[in-house]
Design a protein around this motif. Structure first.
Motif: not given
Length: 254
Positions: A162-189
């Motif tokens: 599951t790919i988070i497009a734009h990494m949740g930019a602009v304000w949701n980037v910290p959350e996107a990094i958190i979920v990618a850190e703890r979920r093996p199937n989540i990636y950041l674009e």
């Protein structure tokens, strides 16, 4: 091999100023066929070997995307779209896969649903798991698909990248990094992100969870590659971000 993970193409029909690029008050053309040389020339100029292409969410054009890939199988990777609330959503995902489309793009805000709606999205994710399709979710500062909501649906489907497009930019980037850190199937674009955001993600999740994306024509391949080069100076790590990670997700041999 350099593989860009997120770009849009559109076989524009209709009278939308946004899709046709017409100025207000001008008469937009009723049909503007897409010339693939527009994107291929920019890929070549930036040294991009292959690029994912999908339609803008304003129009779902799975047949057009499949045809583009069929004409240029060594350059384009197609992602299709569905509206999950449509009666034929699962059948359309199956048809997409039969046409050679390799993934699914979801745009919850444009298509009117919340990404944490299990009743709506679980069948879609189950179909993608069965067919081996990753899912990319457009997530630009969006209340319909904030990163924690994406995690809520993705955690029950660990076999679906599951790919988070734009990494949740602009304000949701910290959350996107958190979920990618703890979920093996989540990636950041990375399209539409700041260099500082990519650096932060690189420091937290490492190079294996980050995917180069340009979202051409909103940005350009050379600009996005320059951003990644500045954020990730290590050549081996940058190779992962610029293609090897996406190839692994797609089960491609490179």
């Amino acid at each position: 091999m350099i593989i860009d993970a997120y770009n849009t193409t559109q076989d524009v029909r209709g009278r939308s100023d946004y899709l046709t690029g017409a100025r207000p008050g001008e008469e937009p053309p009723t049909y503007v066929p897409f010339d693939p040389r527009r994107i291929l020339d920019r890929m070549d100029a930036a040294g991009v070997d292959m690029a994912m292409v999908c339609s803008l969410a304003q129009r779902i054009e799975n047949d057009f995307i499949a045809g583009l890939v069929a004409d240029h199988p060594d350059r384009f990777i197609g992602f299709g779209q569905v509206m999950p609330q449509a009666d034929d959503a699962i059948q359309e995902i199956e048809r997409m896969a039969e046409m050679g489309i390799k993934g699914l793009k979801l745009h919850p805000s444009m298509h009117g649903y919340h990404v944490a709606d299990h009743g709506l999205l679980d069948p879609v994710f189950r179909a993608c798991a069965r067919l081996g399709l990753p899912v990319l979710i457009n997530a630009l500062d969006d209340a319909f698909c904030a990163p924690l909501a994406i995690e809520e649906i993705a955690k029950d489907h660990p076999d679906v990248p599951t790919i988070i497009a734009h990494m949740g930019a602009v304000w949701n980037v910290p959350e996107a990094i958190i979920v990618a850190e703890r979920r093996p199937n989540i990636y950041l674009e990375t399209s539409a992100t700041l260099i500082a955001d990519v650096k932060r993600a690189y420091a937290r999740v490492g190079p294996e969870k980050i995917l180069l994306g340009s979202e051409w024509p909103g940005s350009d391949f050379d600009l996005e590659r320059m951003k990644i080069a500045k954020a990730i100076p290590d050549e081996a790590d940058r190779a992962l971000v610029e293609g090897l990670n996406f190839a692994r997700i797609l089960r491609m041999e490179v």
